[in-house]
Write a protein that holds these residues in place. Structure first.
Motif, short mmCIF file in Angstrom:
data_model
loop_
_atom_site.label_atom_id
_atom_site.label_comp_id
_atom_site.label_asym_id
_atom_site.label_seq_id
_atom_site.Cartn_x
_atom_site.Cartn_y
_atom_site.Cartn_z
N SER A 189 0.82 -1.22 0.00
CA SER A 189 0.00 0.00 0.00
C SER A 189 0.85 1.26 0.00
N ASN A 190 2.05 1.22 0.60
CA ASN A 190 2.94 2.39 0.54
C ASN A 190 3.36 2.68 -0.89
N LEU A 191 3.67 1.64 -1.64
CA LEU A 191 4.08 1.82 -3.03
C LEU A 191 2.91 2.36 -3.85
N LEU A 192 1.72 1.83 -3.63
CA LEU A 192 0.55 2.31 -4.37
C LEU A 192 0.28 3.77 -4.03
N GLU A 193 0.41 4.13 -2.78
CA GLU A 193 0.20 5.52 -2.37
C GLU A 193 1.20 6.44 -3.07
N ALA A 194 2.47 6.03 -3.10
CA ALA A 194 3.49 6.85 -3.76
C ALA A 194 3.20 7.02 -5.24
N THR A 195 2.71 5.96 -5.88
CA THR A 195 2.37 6.04 -7.31
C THR A 195 1.23 7.02 -7.53
N LEU A 196 0.20 6.96 -6.71
CA LEU A 196 -0.94 7.86 -6.86
C LEU A 196 -0.56 9.30 -6.56
N ASN A 197 0.28 9.50 -5.54
CA ASN A 197 0.64 10.86 -5.16
C ASN A 197 1.52 11.55 -6.20
N ALA A 198 2.08 10.78 -7.11
CA ALA A 198 2.88 11.38 -8.18
C ALA A 198 2.02 11.93 -9.31
N VAL A 199 0.72 11.63 -9.27
CA VAL A 199 -0.20 12.11 -10.30
C VAL A 199 -0.79 13.45 -9.85
N LEU A 251 -11.19 15.56 4.50
CA LEU A 251 -10.39 14.86 3.48
C LEU A 251 -11.09 14.88 2.12
N PHE A 252 -12.38 14.66 2.13
CA PHE A 252 -13.10 14.50 0.87
C PHE A 252 -13.58 15.82 0.27
N ASN A 253 -13.50 16.88 1.04
CA ASN A 253 -13.97 18.18 0.55
C ASN A 253 -12.84 18.92 -0.17
N LYS A 254 -12.47 18.42 -1.35
CA LYS A 254 -11.42 19.04 -2.14
C LYS A 254 -11.89 19.11 -3.60
N PRO A 255 -12.59 20.20 -3.96
CA PRO A 255 -13.11 20.34 -5.33
C PRO A 255 -11.98 20.26 -6.36
N ASP A 256 -12.31 19.67 -7.51
CA ASP A 256 -11.36 19.53 -8.62
C ASP A 256 -10.09 18.79 -8.18
N HIS A 257 -10.28 17.85 -7.26
CA HIS A 257 -9.15 17.08 -6.73
C HIS A 257 -9.68 15.69 -6.38
N LEU A 258 -8.80 14.70 -6.40
CA LEU A 258 -9.19 13.33 -6.05
C LEU A 258 -8.42 12.90 -4.80
N PRO A 259 -9.02 13.06 -3.62
CA PRO A 259 -8.34 12.68 -2.38
C PRO A 259 -8.73 11.27 -1.94
N GLY A 260 -7.89 10.66 -1.13
CA GLY A 260 -8.20 9.34 -0.60
C GLY A 260 -7.27 8.99 0.54
N LYS A 295 -3.12 16.40 -8.94
CA LYS A 295 -4.47 16.50 -8.38
C LYS A 295 -5.00 15.17 -7.83
N VAL A 296 -4.10 14.31 -7.45
CA VAL A 296 -4.46 13.09 -6.72
C VAL A 296 -3.63 13.06 -5.44
N THR A 297 -4.29 12.86 -4.28
CA THR A 297 -3.57 12.82 -3.01
C THR A 297 -4.09 11.69 -2.15
N CYS A 298 -3.19 10.84 -1.72
CA CYS A 298 -3.52 9.78 -0.77
C CYS A 298 -2.95 10.18 0.59
#
Length: 469
Positions: A18-28, A70-79, A30-33
């Motif tokens: 899950s750490n690796l997946l988080e790092a992959t997503l955070n490199a995109v 956490l989820f209240n981030k318009p035009d952004h994909l948080p998780g 407007k995506v934040t884990c």
């Protein structure tokens, strides 16, 4: 970005990648884990006590406040990442939110277990290419692995059931998918980021223990021997297609004797077992609602609740007698026409000889097997429902203190009354019915076992109640 999802959650466990997946997503963009946002021991990541202006104490008081933030981030994909032992108060809110994408990350549970133990041994939870792995090995612990595996399986079943019952889907990932660029790109597209053409897996983390399992586990042979005893395909599981039952609170009886008794009768074809004995102990209450029974329980500290279990063969026999003498004629006709029980016309039911009775009861037992396995259109009647299902229904509201066996009725009732401060248990009024001799027929014994196998296993009933075999 699509309107389909406004957030995501990664359901995972320790050492699943899950750490690796988080790092992959955070490199995109407007995506934040936000890490393990609801880990009871930290705020997202180790040594963090605050997230988005909310402290651990504030999260402890009201976790929904952090979830909304956490989820209240318009035009952004948080998780964030969520494990089986994270704050359970937010689970339903996450699962019920159809705009929260569910990503389920799994790994071979043995590899995950060994990797977790190694991380605890070395305190090395991440590794980049400039760091040196600390050599270590672990001792496989049978009970620890089984407990870990059980919790993970139960957690996944809970997730899947909630997804199915709400008509949602999830994106499933295996540990080996995390370094596959095409799979990571597919994940982002599923999340709604079709504008991302190619997602490269994070490169700042490397596998920590790329050694064979034999090198990492000191008692490798012992582990192999133990794993052979597991049943990953549930081959030994007894199928259960019997419909679930409700608590049946109106059928419960209460007694004012001593500290109070609550009798939860398992009804069969005959009269409620031992109801007459129960009524002589003290003033009896009946037709309770859940609310009135809660009040009774509060007013009777020290009360005891119980059910009486009957051997499945004897229970089926009482249900059969009820079918012959007290059931509606329409039910008997249905048995003749549809369910392959060749009952004679009603006027001839009282003239059956033993051979005919054994033959018809055997057919009835075969019908019970089909009925309890959901293979008939006829609902499962309370008179012949399995005692496992009846008890499960009771337990939705109250758990009995004691399961009394009919074959040791007096001894168990004597103990029950002592625990409820009832000096005279009235044992002489207890009736122990004698089963008819024809129930010793081997084919009947085998047919009853086939129909009620779950009860035999759940409660330890002997196949032949007469011989003890």
């Amino acid at each position: 970005m699509t309107d389909a999802f406004r957030s995501f959650v990664i359901f995972a466990e320790m050492r699943t990648g899950s750490n690796l997946l988080e790092a992959t997503l955070n490199a995109v963009r407007k995506v934040t884990c936000f890490g393990e946002a609801f880990n009871p021991y930290m705020m997202g990541w180790p040594d963090k006590d605050e997230m988005l202006g909310i402290t651990r104490d504030e999260r402890e008081t009201d976790p929904m406040r952090l979830l909304d933030k956490l989820f209240n981030k318009p035009d952004h994909l948080p998780g964030f990442r969520y494990f089986h032992d994270h704050d359970p108060r937010v689970f339903d809110a996450i699962m019920d939110d159809r705009r929260c994408a569910k990503v389920i990350l799994t790994r071979n549970p043995l590899e995950s277990y060994v990797s977790t133990r190694l991380a605890w041994e070395t305190n090395q939870w991440k590794l980049n290419e400039t760091e040196t792995p600390i050599p270590a090995s672990i001792t496989y612990n049978r009970e620890e692995f089984r407990q870990t595996l059980s919790k993970q399986i139960e957690f996944q079943r809970r997730i899947v059931h909630h997804l199915q019952s709400t008509g949602q889907s999830a994106f499933w990932l295996d540990y080996n998918d995390l370094r596959d660029s095409s799979v990571m790109t597919g994940l982002l597209h599923w999340l709604g980021r079709s504008d991302v053409q190619n997602v490269k897996p994070a490169s700042d983390q490397v596998p920590q223990n790329p050694r064979s399992m034999e090198e990492k586990v000191t008692n490798f042979q012992e582990m192999q021997d133990d794993l052979q005893q597991l049943d990953p395909f549930a081959i030994g599981q007894i199928p259960n297609f019997e419909p679930s039952r409700g608590p049946a609170v109106p059928s419960f009886l209460t007694s004012e004797a001593g500290s109070g008794l609550l009798y939860m009768p398992v009804r069969d074809g005959g009269a409620v077992p031992q109801e007459g004995w129960f009524e002589v102990l003290g003033q009896t209450g009946r037709n309770h609602t859940q609310n009135s029974l809660r009040q009774w329980k509060r007013q009777h500290p020290g009360h005891r609740s119980f059910i009486i279990l009957r051997h499945p063969l004897h229970r089926a026999w009482e249900a059969f007698l009820h079918l012959l003498s007290e059931a509606k004629p329409e039910l008997r006709q249905l048995m003749r026409e549809v369910h392959r029980v060749d009952l004679p016309v009603d006027d001839a039911l009282t003239d059956l000889d033993d051979a005919s009775t054994v033959r018809l009861f055997h057919q009835f037992l075969e019908f019970l097997g089909r009925n309890l396995n959901g293979q008939t259109t006829l609902p499962t009647h309370p008179h012949w429902a399995s005692q496992s299902a009846v008890l499960a229904g009771f337990s939705q509201f109250v758990q009995p203190d004691i399961l009394i066996r009919e074959d040791r009725l007096q001894a168990d009732i004597d103990y029950l009354c002592q625990s409820a401060n009832i000096p005279d248990p009235q044992l002489e009024r207890i009736e122990i019915p004698a089963p008819p001799a024809l129930l010793s027929d081997k084919e009947l014994i085998t047919a009853a076992f086939s129909a009620y196998q779950r009860d035999y296993v759940a409660f330890g009933f002997r196949k032949n109640p007469a011989s003890g075999a």
